[in-house]
Write an enzyme that holds these catalytic residues in place. Structure first.
Site, short mmCIF file in Angstrom:
data_model
loop_
_atom_site.label_atom_id
_atom_site.label_comp_id
_atom_site.label_asym_id
_atom_site.label_seq_id
_atom_site.Cartn_x
_atom_site.Cartn_y
_atom_site.Cartn_z
N LYS A 194 -31.53 3.15 -13.61
CA LYS A 194 -31.66 4.60 -13.55
C LYS A 194 -30.35 5.26 -13.98
CE LYS A 194 -32.88 8.04 -10.00
NZ LYS A 194 -33.24 8.14 -8.56
N SER A 205 -37.45 10.23 -7.87
CA SER A 205 -36.62 10.49 -9.02
C SER A 205 -36.43 9.29 -9.95
CB SER A 205 -35.24 10.98 -8.56
OG SER A 205 -34.61 10.03 -7.72
N SER A 246 -37.80 8.17 -3.80
CA SER A 246 -37.51 8.00 -5.22
C SER A 246 -37.61 6.59 -5.79
CB SER A 246 -36.12 8.56 -5.54
OG SER A 246 -36.08 9.93 -5.26
#
Length: 468
Positions: free
Chosen positions: A80, A155, A179
């Site tokens: 990420k 996320s 997330s």
């Protein structure tokens, strides 16, 4: 063969590389080709790592020379874009950090590299990792590989979409309230949020509020999650929340000397739940029972007394605002709407803040009591399957609620720091993945990994490859 390569799990790829049945270069090229072919539809990848192929060639040379190999030698991974990667763009989903290249790896990235894994790419996220959907002004919106009109979550939505679609075998996400587990459920993969502090957050941004943030592995198999966890966990001497050695495990592990006892819960405590999700949790409970686990329906009074989502809202906004103000100062015109909305949210009155702190303690006490009687909790990850992009409200079982309600069954375990794992166990009538969540007591990751392996073996889901 290349289509097989992109859907092999990381453990199999490592095995085939060690046996010289696949080369690291062949594996890397297959994933780069997959990114080129599919990512224009998904927008999951924000940067391919410079030198990925060169690193694969070096891994191949080490293999041929007979050098000692790490457990993930030559296997690509993604991370990420809030997780620092030395020499590779890490822009945090914001034009404010356009072109930012860190000098050092995050601890989690460094540990995977030390195990022989090769960074393939960085994945999309909402600005500053602060949304349940993956969209931002810098790199735009990510789509769900099972239905491009649906969100892959947030996320870690870019990471989940990339792994589900075969762009990456496994990778790293982060989790403030939903997330890792939410995106994993929305795209049909597996995600682990270990006990708070178990995996150091060093080199992951943002850190506020530090007591809620986690970093963890995402993959397509339980064995990959277990392997990655074994490499990632343990203190690094920099994260003050990361103090427990990996050797400490409070769980019963993969070979318990007694039957495991699992409680399962859909409602109450998490708000409204879609009937298809509820049925999937019940089916998972029945599967565990069939595997020799003692399974009982439960209620947890602490969840019913204190609304974890409201507790989270009252605490985290106050603790995040200073970090966001500092990061955006002088660049307010480059902020995405989510960040603007957060900074415009009124401060929590001190009395409410302190009450939320007390509620957090009550929740922790309530779960401590629950885990005196049960080894794990089985519950929903999300109240509904992946929803359409850009919704401010969603409908759950005929009831219209804020889209933030998608966090209702995940945020209790950030507020309390409990380990939790998301794994697919069903499919909606629209063909979307449905996940279930396994939770254990603090530092008992072996318990939920063992239970996840039982569910993986019993899963009714056979089509794990999205048609994209």
């Amino acid at each position: 063969m290349s289509n097989d390569i992109i859907f092999y799990d990381a453990t199999k790829l490592a095995e085939l590389i060690r046996k010289r049945e696949l080369s690291p270069v062949e594996v890397m090229q297959a994933h780069l080709d997959r990114i080129a072919a599919v990512d224009p539809k998904l927008n999951a990848i924000v940067a391919v790592a410079d030198g990925a192929l060169a690193a694969a060639r070096a891994a191949e040379a080490a293999l041929m020379s007979g050098a000692e190999l790490g457990p993930l030698h030559g296997v690509p991974f993604t991370a990420k874009d809030s997780i620092d990667t030395a020499g590779v763009l890490t822009q945090r989903g914001s034009p404010i950090f356009r072109g930012r290249i860190p000098d050092a790896d995050a601890t989690s990235v460094a540990r995977l590299r030390n195990a022989g894994a090769i960074l393939l790419a960085k994945t999309n996220l909402p600005e500053f990792s602060y949304s349940t959907e993956t969209d931002n002004l810098l790199s735009g919106r990510s789509n769900n590989p099972w239905n491009l009109d649906r969100t892959p979550g947030g996320s870690s939505g870019g990471e989940s979409a990339a792994i589900a679609a075969g762009l990456s075998p496994f990778g790293l996400g982060s989790d403030l309230a939903i997330s890792i587990r939410g995106p994993a459920a929305q795209t049909g993969i597996i995600g682990l949020k270990a006990t708070h502090g178990r995996i150091p957050m060093t080199g992951v941004w943002s850190r506020a509020p530090r007591r809620y943030w986690h970093v963890g592995p995402m993959a397509r198999s339980v064995r990959d999650i277990a392997l990655a966890y074994s490499l990632l966990a343990g203190p690094d001497g920099a994260d003050g929340y990361s103090t427990s050695p990996l050797s400490f495990d409070a769980g019963v592990g993969a070979a318990p000397d007694r039957p495991l006892r699992v409680g399962w819960l859909v409602e109450p405590g998490f708000g409204p739940i879609d009937p298809e999700v509820a049925a999937t949790v019940q089916a998972a409970a029945e599967a565990l029972h069939g595997a020799g686990v003692i399974v009982e329906p439960v209620r947890i009074p602490a969840l019913e007394r204190d609304n974890s989502l409201e507790v989270f809202k009252r605490v985290h906004v106050m603790e995040m605002k200073p970090a966001f103000r500092e990061a955006t100062a002088g660049h307010e015109d480059q902020m995405f709407r989510i960040s603007r909305d957060m900074l415009a949210t009124p401060d929590t009155p001190m009395a409410d803040f302190l009450d939320a702190e007390q509620a957090t303690d009550r929740l922790r006490d309530g779960f401590a009591e629950y885990f005196q009687r049960y080894d794990a909790l089985l519950c929903p990850v999300l109240p509904i399957p992946a929803h359409a992009h850009g919704l401010s409200e969603i409908v759950i079982n005929g009831q219209s609620v804020s889209a933030l309600q998608v966090m209702a069954a995940t945020v209790p375990f950030n507020v309390t720091g409990l380990p939790a794992l998301s794994i697919r166990f069903g499919t909606s009538r629209d063909g979307l993945p449905i996940g279930v969540q396994l939770v254990s007591k603090w530092f008992a990751e072996s318990t939920i990994l063992h239970l996840a392996a039982l569910l993986e073996a019993a899963s009714p889901v056979r089509d794990l490859r999205p048609n994209i």
